[in-house]
Design a protein around this motif. Structure first.
Motif, short mmCIF file in Angstrom:
data_model
loop_
_atom_site.label_atom_id
_atom_site.label_comp_id
_atom_site.label_asym_id
_atom_site.label_seq_id
_atom_site.Cartn_x
_atom_site.Cartn_y
_atom_site.Cartn_z
N TYR A 11 5.07 -23.19 -6.20
CA TYR A 11 6.22 -23.99 -6.61
C TYR A 11 5.85 -24.63 -7.95
O TYR A 11 5.04 -25.55 -8.02
CB TYR A 11 6.45 -25.03 -5.52
CG TYR A 11 7.59 -26.01 -5.67
CD1 TYR A 11 8.05 -26.47 -6.89
CD2 TYR A 11 8.18 -26.53 -4.52
CE1 TYR A 11 9.07 -27.38 -6.98
CE2 TYR A 11 9.21 -27.46 -4.60
CZ TYR A 11 9.65 -27.88 -5.82
OH TYR A 11 10.66 -28.81 -5.91
N LEU A 12 6.45 -24.13 -9.01
CA LEU A 12 6.15 -24.63 -10.35
C LEU A 12 7.05 -25.80 -10.70
O LEU A 12 8.28 -25.69 -10.65
CB LEU A 12 6.34 -23.52 -11.39
CG LEU A 12 6.25 -23.95 -12.87
CD1 LEU A 12 4.86 -24.47 -13.19
CD2 LEU A 12 6.63 -22.81 -13.79
N VAL A 13 6.45 -26.93 -11.02
CA VAL A 13 7.17 -28.09 -11.55
C VAL A 13 6.96 -28.10 -13.05
O VAL A 13 5.81 -28.12 -13.52
CB VAL A 13 6.67 -29.40 -10.92
CG1 VAL A 13 7.46 -30.60 -11.48
CG2 VAL A 13 6.79 -29.36 -9.40
N THR A 14 8.03 -28.03 -13.81
CA THR A 14 7.87 -27.92 -15.26
C THR A 14 7.44 -29.24 -15.87
O THR A 14 7.66 -30.31 -15.31
CB THR A 14 9.18 -27.45 -15.92
OG1 THR A 14 10.17 -28.47 -15.78
CG2 THR A 14 9.68 -26.15 -15.31
N VAL A 40 11.01 -22.84 -8.93
CA VAL A 40 10.83 -23.66 -10.13
C VAL A 40 11.66 -24.93 -10.01
O VAL A 40 12.85 -24.88 -9.68
CB VAL A 40 11.23 -22.89 -11.41
CG1 VAL A 40 11.20 -23.81 -12.63
CG2 VAL A 40 10.31 -21.69 -11.62
N GLN A 41 11.02 -26.05 -10.28
CA GLN A 41 11.73 -27.33 -10.38
C GLN A 41 11.69 -27.79 -11.83
O GLN A 41 10.62 -27.90 -12.43
CB GLN A 41 11.06 -28.40 -9.51
CG GLN A 41 11.73 -29.77 -9.60
CD GLN A 41 10.88 -30.89 -9.04
OE1 GLN A 41 10.78 -31.97 -9.64
NE2 GLN A 41 10.24 -30.68 -7.90
N VAL A 42 12.85 -28.02 -12.40
CA VAL A 42 12.92 -28.50 -13.78
C VAL A 42 12.80 -30.02 -13.77
O VAL A 42 13.65 -30.72 -13.21
CB VAL A 42 14.24 -28.07 -14.46
CG1 VAL A 42 14.24 -28.52 -15.92
CG2 VAL A 42 14.43 -26.57 -14.37
N ARG A 43 11.76 -30.49 -14.42
CA ARG A 43 11.47 -31.92 -14.44
C ARG A 43 11.45 -32.38 -15.90
O ARG A 43 10.60 -31.96 -16.68
CB ARG A 43 10.11 -32.17 -13.78
CG ARG A 43 9.68 -33.62 -13.65
CD ARG A 43 8.40 -33.67 -12.82
NE ARG A 43 7.90 -35.01 -12.65
CZ ARG A 43 7.00 -35.60 -13.43
NH1 ARG A 43 6.50 -34.93 -14.47
NH2 ARG A 43 6.59 -36.83 -13.21
#
Length: 539
Positions: A11-14, A40-43
């Motif tokens: 799980y990629l958190v940007t 992907v979570q856009v942070r």
């Protein structure tokens, strides 16, 4: 339409602020997807609304090419504008029930939880998944004043999810070296629940090679899941190794493996870097040479970084904890280069200083093998059975040492070696008992440290054997290839058999003459002598 089922594995958190110089965000994102990122979570903590929407839109466009869902951190308006799979919210963001009303029944909602009470509320409010953390210290969040959960605390929270359908990822300070420790060490104590995945920021975003970084993380997570799936239905059974060859349960077979490793050491002369106790440095170098390996005692962070690709194994013995930065770099690079890493936590339970430093090191890298006496292993296992008296253990020892090493091996995802009058070695499934040794070992300084040195030598030999012959004992959920359980056995067996031979010599009159004789016997030891003297039991 029903909510989408997500794969939470990697799980990629940007975090654009973590990008290395010259690396484009969208380029890095696509490479990470090619490497195996599954979600992907856009942070975007500092972007205005328009910029956030544009970043989210382009991110989703790229992720759609790889059929990877996108979540939005906190901002419901951005989620609605872009049409992503859902949102992730924290404890101080929009309340979950209200968020559900705003985004509808089909979108995914994840919630950050830091303790058992927050997890209970997340279950009551029907979160789709929870983000558990921070597991370890991280530069991406300000967690001052808050306790890091560690694998144990993560496991306590996972216990609550049994039968709820709520998924779980861990976040905070997670990187390739400590990932196996987290996955294995967080298996919930009551229900054996496991993480569904791990959330990572800097280990991918800050990498110049995000595809490779993501691929390595994915390999470890997938292998762990395969191992757990293979064990499904075997209540109370856990193995760090996917399948145990039955031949490994035969003493003669084990001793033959040890003999083979002895020959490899003589033929290949692997380089063993040892960041070790200053009291024993000379003796450690001598026993390394005696068994056929080559010692180097490098501690400078720059030096150990450059040396790591060339070494066969790395030993970190923090008896005099003078080179912690070198230890951090050496251990991390051993993991990165997939070299065996042996940790000897000398007197770890004696002072808070030692406990804190051990915790810091173990959060920074993953040991392949941990060797210690009863006090040291007891401190790592948080047992009260054995007390520490300086570098020694006080008391009569563990009532069930085999159970202690097996449980700690499972928790730490490492081979555990418990040294003493009788030695116990475990990978979390098998336990080997070695009853060789001389009473003189208790009378010389650094005998335990020398045992750690020999384990490192044979770990290097085992890795060489695997690479040469593609042997079947690969544990692909770990960082190192080769049968490290047999390597640990070899180190202990060779050392203790040599000590017996030394003690029987007519020229040995006491500890002083024994010390010199021990190095001689290690040098002269043959596989035939080991076979004749070996006292090994499979428990």
């Amino acid at each position: 339409m029903p909510r989408r089922q997500l794969d939470y594995s990697v799980y990629l958190v940007t975090g654009r602020e973590f990008l290395p110089a010259g690396k484009d965000y969208y380029e890095s994102l696509e490479e990470s997807l090619q490497g195996g990122v599954t979600l992907v979570q856009v942070r975007e903590k500092n972007a205005d609304t328009g910029e956030f929407i544009e970043v989210a839109r382009r991110t989703k466009q790229i992720c759609d090419k790889y059929n990877v869902p996108v979540l939005i951190n906190d901002r419901i308006d951005v989620h609605l504008a872009v049409g992503t799979a859902g949102i992730h919210i924290g404890q101080t963001d929009c309340p979950l029930p209200l968020a559900r009303t705003l985004i509808g029944p089909d979108a995914i909602i994840g919630l950050s939880v830091r303790n058992v009470d927050e997890c209970k509320r997340a279950i009551e409010q029907s979160a789709d998944y929870i983000g558990i953390g921070s597991v370890w210290h991280t530069s991406s969040k300000d967690i001052k004043g808050r306790r890091c959960l560690g694998p144990d605390g993560t496991g306590e929270i996972l216990d609550l999810l049994d039968g709820t359908g709520v998924k779980a990822v861990a976040i905070g300070g997670i990187h390739l070296p400590n990932l196996p420790q987290l996955l294995h060490g967080s298996i919930s104590p009551k229900t054996s629940n496991t993480l569904d995945g791990v959330a990572v920021i800097s280990d991918i975003v800050a990498s110049q090679r995000p595809r490779e970084s993501a691929s390595q993380l994915r390999e470890i997570v997938d292998s762990f899941k395969r191992a757990r799936l293979n064990l499904k239905g075997q209540k109370g059974v856990f193995s760090i190794i996917d399948a145990v060859d039955q031949a490994a349960l035969d003493k003669e077979y084990l001793v033959k493996k040890v003999e083979g490793l002895m020959r490899i050491l003589e033929q290949e002369t692997p380089l063993i870097n040892q960041l070790t106790n200053k009291v024993v440095m000379n003796d450690s170098a001598n026993v390394t040479l005696a068994v056929g390996a080559s010692p180097i005692m490098s501690t400078n962070p720059r030096d150990v970084y450059d040396l790591s690709p060339a070494i066969g194994a790395c030993l970190i013995n923090f008896g005099t904890i003078d080179d912690k930065e070198g230890m951090k770099v050496a251990g991390r690079q051993a993991n990165v280069n997939r070299k065996p890493l042996i940790f000897d936590p000398v007197a770890v339970g004696a002072t808070s200083f030692r406990r804190e430093n051990a915790a810091e090191l173990l959060a920074h890298w993953q040991p392949t093998i941990i060797k210690g006496n009863a006090a040291e292993i007891g401190a790592l296992a948080e047992s009260t059975e054995v007390a520490s008296r300086g570098v020694d253990a006080a008391g009569s020892g563990f009532k069930d040492p085999a159970a202690v090493v097996k449980a700690l091996a499972r928790k730490r995802a490492a081979i555990i070696v418990l040294t003493g009058p009788t030695d116990y070695i475990s990978d979390g499934d098998r336990v080997y008992k070695v009853s060789n040794g001389s009473h003189f070992l208790e009378k010389i300084t650094g005998s335990g440290c020398q045992a750690g040195t020999l384990i490192a030598c044979f770990a290097a030999a085992s890795r060489i054997s695997y690479l040469q012959n593609n042997e079947p004992f690969e544990d692909d959920s770990q960082l190192v290839q080769g049968d490290m359980l047999v390597a640990a056995l070899a180190g202990i067996l060779v050392y203790t058999v040599a000590s017996e031979a030394a003690a029987e010599r007519s020229d040995v009159k006491g500890p002083g003459t024994f010390r010199s004789a021990l190095i001689d016997e290690l040098y002269n030891l043959t596989p035939e002598v080991v076979r004749h003297r070996a006292k090994v039991e499979i428990l």
